[in-house]
Design a protein around this motif. Structure first.
Motif, mmCIF file in Angstrom:
data_model
loop_
_atom_site.group_PDB
_atom_site.id
_atom_site.type_symbol
_atom_site.label_atom_id
_atom_site.label_comp_id
_atom_site.label_asym_id
_atom_site.label_seq_id
_atom_site.Cartn_x
_atom_site.Cartn_y
_atom_site.Cartn_z
ATOM 1 N N LEU A 1 -6.474 -0.504 -4.527
ATOM 2 C CA LEU A 1 -7.091 0.783 -3.353
ATOM 3 C C LEU A 1 -8.447 0.940 -2.664
ATOM 4 O O LEU A 1 -9.041 0.680 -2.148
ATOM 5 C CB LEU A 1 -6.202 1.988 -2.992
ATOM 6 C CG LEU A 1 -5.006 1.975 -2.739
ATOM 7 C CD1 LEU A 1 -4.465 4.004 -3.758
ATOM 8 C CD2 LEU A 1 -4.313 1.920 -2.006
ATOM 9 N N ARG B 1 0.880 -1.298 -0.092
ATOM 10 C CA ARG B 1 0.464 -0.389 0.366
ATOM 11 C C ARG B 1 0.825 1.834 0.005
ATOM 12 O O ARG B 1 0.504 2.234 -0.600
ATOM 13 C CB ARG B 1 -0.745 -0.315 0.521
ATOM 14 C CG ARG B 1 -2.797 -0.573 0.948
ATOM 15 C CD ARG B 1 -2.807 -0.590 2.127
ATOM 16 N NE ARG B 1 -2.384 -1.701 3.366
ATOM 17 C CZ ARG B 1 -2.825 -2.234 3.840
ATOM 18 N NH1 ARG B 1 -3.948 -2.199 4.358
ATOM 19 N NH2 ARG B 1 -2.519 -2.964 4.661
ATOM 20 N N ASP C 1 2.131 -6.721 2.968
ATOM 21 C CA ASP C 1 0.823 -6.514 2.113
ATOM 22 C C ASP C 1 0.666 -7.232 0.803
ATOM 23 O O ASP C 1 -0.025 -7.244 0.789
ATOM 24 C CB ASP C 1 0.324 -5.263 2.497
ATOM 25 C CG ASP C 1 0.115 -4.281 2.794
ATOM 26 O OD1 ASP C 1 0.512 -5.038 4.406
ATOM 27 O OD2 ASP C 1 0.648 -2.567 2.914
#
Ligand code: F3S
Length: 391
Positions: A103, A86, A343
């Protein structure tokens, strides 16, 4: 017939809202398909189907529709790796459009109350179900670790069914939730020398397709660490959909049926599979952390690259929580030219779009998926050798 409590009937009838009804319909259909007599409460959900690479626009629409229907999760729920880090997606050279959609996916999940932890090793960040605890997890290596090493009870949920379980707090009571389906019918005597997680992953890769549909019990690997076992389980799940295994003297349970079949895994098989998986090329990227790296593994990489300069890209994939704890090692890794990526992982992020064609891995699971899913040529070897050849 599936027995429903009053609350479950209300969910199915739409009395608790449209999102709950839609989720309950998924669970009810599964219960009927698998002849479950009832539902059981689950204490947590781990939801796959997070990367834009894997779920695409259709998946994003499905999630946004649930958000519009005011879906909220009822139990602690967290995510599998997404398609990018991210914070570092620009450094990873992720295309802008991909990032925008990724996102949006994360936003949709978070607005349903799901923790933004994106990892396939939640057990390294304190999410540790207890022995015999019922859960609804979906990433195959996490399912394998939870069932085998922790002794929790979960089937391998699909992304939508794990999300439905998160919203309703229950799952159909069948498969590996039932003790009678957790009996091993195959003993594997390990007669090869397994030194590294790469060896364990290679063995898992070789055995997976051979033992499909069976629950294996390993003997003679008393020295296996948690990192070794995550590598073994991930590879067996990738090549043979094996969701549960036992290891004598290590796993909390070791449940053998009457007169199980017995096979040996020999050194020759280990050498052959390692040779077969390795293309012997020069990697453009070395990607470690499939399943997501532990702090110990990151420390080991830091020791190997200390005061050296890497000739190719190096990613260590892990959760943002473990990355946060690795600051001192991250500094050393960055100085050598490598990155800790959070992530996401080498498989669910679009590495082929970024431009990589040859990837070095120590993971049996990554070696299984990268050639097809990411069009990569594989350099397969243990961590030490991969780094040594790249410095
Ligand atoms: Fe995890 Fe990605 Fe491997 S989700 S198990 S690091 S393919």
């Amino acid at each position: 017939m599936v027995l429903l409590t009053n609350e479950e009937q209300k969910m199915l009838d739409g009395k608790l809202g449209e999102a709950v009804q839609q989720s309950m319909e998924i669970l009810y259909a599964l219960a009927k398909i698998y002849n479950a007599e009832k539902f059981i409460s689950v204490s947590s959900a781990q939801i796959a189907g997070v990367s834009y690479k894997t779920i695409g626009d259709a998946g994003l629409e499905y999630l946004e529709d649930l958000v519009n229907k005011k879906a909220k999760v009822k139990i602690p729920s967290f995510l599998n790796p997404a398609g990018m880090d991210r914070l570092q997606w620009k450094e990873m050279k992720i295309p802008e459009d991909f990032a925008k959609n990724q996102l949006k996916i994360l936003e949709a999940y978070i607005s349903m109350g799901i923790k933004s932890t994106c990892t396939c090793t939640p057990y390294f960040i304190g999410i540790i179900p207890k022995l015999k605890e019922h859960i609804a997890w979906s990433e195959s290596s996490a399912v394998s670790f939870a069932n085998s090493v922790l002794g929790a009870r979960t089937n391998r949920e699909g992304g939508p069914s794990a999300l439905a379980a998160a919203i309703c707090g229950i799952t159909p009571y069948y498969g590996l939730h039932l003790d009678e389906n957790r009996i091993s019918n195959l003993v594997i005597k390990v007669e090869s020398e397994l030194k590294t997680s790469n060896d364990f992953g290679a063995m898992g890769y070789a055995l997976g397709s051979k033992i499909k549909g069976k629950i294996p019990s390993f003997k003679q690997i008393n020295h296996a660490s948690h990192d070794n076992l995550k590598s073994l389980g991930a590879a067996m799940a990738a090549t043979g959909s094996v969701p549960l295994y036992y290891v004598e003297n290590i796993t909390p349970e070791f449940i053998l049926g009457d007169s199980p079949e017995e096979i040996a895994f020999e050194q020759k098989e280990l050498n052959e599979i390692k040779e077969k998986l390795n293309s012997d090329s020069t990697p453009e990227l070395i990607a470690i952390g499939c399943p997501h790296a532990s702090l110990d593994e990151i420390k080991k990489v830091a020791e190997l690259v200390k005061n050296k300069k890497l000739k190719c890209e190096l990613w260590i994939c892990t959760s943002s929580e473990i990355k946060e704890k690795s600051k001192e090692f991250e500094k050393i890794i960055n100085q050598a030219g490598g990155k800790i990526i959070a992530d996401t992982c080498m498989v669910v992020c679009p590495i082929e779009e970024i431009g990589y064609k040859i990837t070095g891995v120590n993971s049996g699971k990554a070696a299984k998926y990268l050639p097809g899913f990411n069009k990569q040529k594989i350099v397969f070897g243990d961590l030490e050798k991969l780094i040594k050849n790249a410095t």
